[in-house]
Design a protein around this motif. Structure first.
Motif, PDB file in Angstrom:
ATOM      1  N   MET A   1      71.744  40.933 -13.787  1.00  0.00           N
ATOM      2  CA  MET A   1      71.727  39.577 -13.228  1.00  0.00           C
ATOM      3  C   MET A   1      72.730  38.685 -13.940  1.00  0.00           C
ATOM      4  N   LYS A   2      72.836  38.832 -15.239  1.00  0.00           N
ATOM      5  CA  LYS A   2      73.746  38.001 -15.999  1.00  0.00           C
ATOM      6  C   LYS A   2      75.176  38.231 -15.552  1.00  0.00           C
ATOM      7  N   VAL A   3      75.537  39.504 -15.293  1.00  0.00           N
ATOM      8  CA  VAL A   3      76.885  39.838 -14.871  1.00  0.00           C
ATOM      9  C   VAL A   3      77.185  39.236 -13.501  1.00  0.00           C
ATOM     10  N   GLN A   4      76.214  39.270 -12.604  1.00  0.00           N
ATOM     11  CA  GLN A   4      76.410  38.715 -11.266  1.00  0.00           C
ATOM     12  C   GLN A   4      76.679  37.211 -11.317  1.00  0.00           C
ATOM     13  N   LYS A   5      76.059  36.515 -12.273  1.00  0.00           N
ATOM     14  CA  LYS A   5      76.272  35.067 -12.405  1.00  0.00           C
ATOM     15  C   LYS A   5      77.699  34.742 -12.853  1.00  0.00           C
ATOM     16  N   LEU A   6      78.335  35.723 -13.478  1.00  0.00           N
ATOM     17  CA  LEU A   6      79.705  35.516 -13.954  1.00  0.00           C
ATOM     18  C   LEU A   6      80.743  35.775 -12.859  1.00  0.00           C
ATOM     19  N   TYR A   7      80.305  36.258 -11.739  1.00  0.00           N
ATOM     20  CA  TYR A   7      81.201  36.651 -10.645  1.00  0.00           C
ATOM     21  C   TYR A   7      82.075  35.495 -10.137  1.00  0.00           C
ATOM     22  N   PRO A   8      81.514  34.330  -9.779  1.00  0.00           N
ATOM     23  CA  PRO A   8      82.343  33.232  -9.243  1.00  0.00           C
ATOM     24  C   PRO A   8      83.450  32.803 -10.206  1.00  0.00           C
ATOM     25  N   GLY A   9      83.113  32.721 -11.479  1.00  0.00           N
ATOM     26  CA  GLY A   9      84.111  32.305 -12.460  1.00  0.00           C
ATOM     27  C   GLY A   9      85.241  33.320 -12.580  1.00  0.00           C
ATOM     28  N   LEU A  10      84.890  34.609 -12.579  1.00  0.00           N
ATOM     29  CA  LEU A  10      85.909  35.656 -12.660  1.00  0.00           C
ATOM     30  C   LEU A  10      86.762  35.663 -11.401  1.00  0.00           C
ATOM     31  N   LYS A  11      86.147  35.374 -10.260  1.00  0.00           N
ATOM     32  CA  LYS A  11      86.891  35.343  -9.003  1.00  0.00           C
ATOM     33  C   LYS A  11      87.972  34.266  -9.040  1.00  0.00           C
ATOM     34  N   ARG A  12      87.577  33.074  -9.511  1.00  0.00           N
ATOM     35  CA  ARG A  12      88.548  31.977  -9.599  1.00  0.00           C
ATOM     36  C   ARG A  12      89.677  32.320 -10.570  1.00  0.00           C
ATOM     37  N   TYR A  13      89.317  32.914 -11.708  1.00  0.00           N
ATOM     38  CA  TYR A  13      90.328  33.242 -12.717  1.00  0.00           C
ATOM     39  C   TYR A  13      91.252  34.349 -12.211  1.00  0.00           C
ATOM     40  N   SER A  14      90.706  35.325 -11.500  1.00  0.00           N
ATOM     41  CA  SER A  14      91.513  36.420 -10.960  1.00  0.00           C
ATOM     42  C   SER A  14      92.513  35.901  -9.929  1.00  0.00           C
ATOM     43  N   TYR A  15      92.062  34.962  -9.103  1.00  0.00           N
ATOM     44  CA  TYR A  15      92.966  34.391  -8.116  1.00  0.00           C
ATOM     45  C   TYR A  15      94.054  33.550  -8.801  1.00  0.00           C
ATOM     46  N   PHE A  16      93.675  32.873  -9.879  1.00  0.00           N
ATOM     47  CA  PHE A  16      94.628  32.085 -10.654  1.00  0.00           C
ATOM     48  C   PHE A  16      95.741  32.977 -11.217  1.00  0.00           C
ATOM     49  N   LEU A  17      95.365  34.175 -11.660  1.00  0.00           N
ATOM     50  CA  LEU A  17      96.355  35.098 -12.223  1.00  0.00           C
ATOM     51  C   LEU A  17      97.240  35.734 -11.150  1.00  0.00           C
ATOM     52  N   LYS A  19      97.421  35.043  -7.655  1.00  0.00           N
ATOM     53  CA  LYS A  19      97.916  34.155  -6.596  1.00  0.00           C
ATOM     54  C   LYS A  19      97.728  34.710  -5.184  1.00  0.00           C
ATOM     55  N   ASN A  20      96.954  35.790  -5.022  1.00  0.00           N
ATOM     56  CA  ASN A  20      96.581  36.236  -3.674  1.00  0.00           C
ATOM     57  C   ASN A  20      95.249  36.975  -3.738  1.00  0.00           C
ATOM     58  N   LYS A  21      94.512  36.915  -2.650  1.00  0.00           N
ATOM     59  CA  LYS A  21      93.126  37.395  -2.663  1.00  0.00           C
ATOM     60  C   LYS A  21      93.011  38.912  -2.788  1.00  0.00           C
ATOM     61  N   TRP A  22      94.012  39.642  -2.277  1.00  0.00           N
ATOM     62  CA  TRP A  22      93.930  41.109  -2.330  1.00  0.00           C
ATOM     63  C   TRP A  22      94.074  41.604  -3.769  1.00  0.00           C
ATOM     64  N   ASP A  23      95.069  41.101  -4.460  1.00  0.00           N
ATOM     65  CA  ASP A  23      95.215  41.473  -5.866  1.00  0.00           C
ATOM     66  C   ASP A  23      94.053  40.955  -6.694  1.00  0.00           C
ATOM     67  N   ALA A  24      93.554  39.781  -6.323  1.00  0.00           N
ATOM     68  CA  ALA A  24      92.423  39.195  -7.062  1.00  0.00           C
ATOM     69  C   ALA A  24      91.185  40.079  -6.945  1.00  0.00           C
ATOM     70  N   GLU A  25      90.906  40.567  -5.748  1.00  0.00           N
ATOM     71  CA  GLU A  25      89.745  41.441  -5.546  1.00  0.00           C
ATOM     72  C   GLU A  25      89.893  42.748  -6.321  1.00  0.00           C
TER      73      GLU A  25
END
Length: 207
Positions: A1-17, A19-25
């Motif tokens: 559960m703790k890991v799942q709560k970290l998902y949104p933050g990692l998603k935003r940071y991955s997209y920041f790095l 710059k596109n959703k496919w690489d971010a995923e």
């Protein structure tokens, strides 16, 4: 559960790095995989995930750059092979269909853009003779010359020397080797067959 709560933050940071959703995923999946594989769930935090994601993305970028470099190098090698094949075909065509003087003048003019007067100085002849020889060379390359043998103009050893000189100059895109060869080849001097008035010997004198 703790890991799942970290998902949104990692998603935003991955997209920041990325710059596109496919690489971010893709980056998120790799990051979670490494986090779960190498760390206990109690050790996983937002900071840790971001750190893993950052280094994973750096590795991905480096890998892509290396792939691009390798591709360019491979294409360069293929281009070199194609260039070599084209040069070999051209040189074979010249030494098979032209006299030594015609071949040398043709390459100096057409491949290295020498002026007729410059070629005349190199061959110790006249500008008019150079232009006339070049005209005959182009004509022979465009028409069927099978009935007009040029073997009498060549000695096998000197044919090989000129062949190699033409090839090396074209391969290096530098006429120096060919120019050095000109001064050593007797076949590039004035034609020797001057005793007969037959059409072939008249042609020899103009070659």
């Amino acid at each position: 559960m703790k890991v799942q709560k970290l998902y949104p933050g990692l998603k935003r940071y991955s997209y920041f790095l990325t710059k596109n959703k496919w690489d971010a995923e893709d980056l998120m999946q790799e990051t979670f995989f490494k986090a779960i594989k190498y760390y206990h769930s109690s050790e996983i935090s937002s900071a840790l995930l971001n750190k893993i994601a950052y280094h994973q993305w750096i590795d991905t970028v480096k890998k892509r750059k290396l792939e691009v470099v390798n591709t360019v190098e491979d294409e360069g090698k293929e281009d070199n092979v194609r260039k070599t094949d084209r040069i070999i075909d051209l040189v074979k065509l010249l030494v098979s269909n032209l006299t030594p003087k015609q071949a040398a003048i043709f390459i100096l003019k057409e491949a290295f853009s020498y002026q007729s007067n410059e070629i005349a100085d190199l061959l110790d002849t006249t500008e008019m003779a150079v232009k006339s020889t070049l005209h005959r060379a182009k004509k022979r390359l465009k028409t069927d010359t099978s009935l007009q043998s040029i073997d009498s103009f060549w000695q096998e050893e000197e044919r090989e020397i000129l062949y190699n000189s033409l090839y090396q100059s074209l391969q290096a895109d530098d006429p120096v080797v060919l120019i050095d060869c000109i001064s050593t080849l007797h076949l590039l001097a004035e034609p020797q067959q001057k005793h007969s008035n037959s059409p072939l010997n008249m042609y020899s004198m103009a070659a």
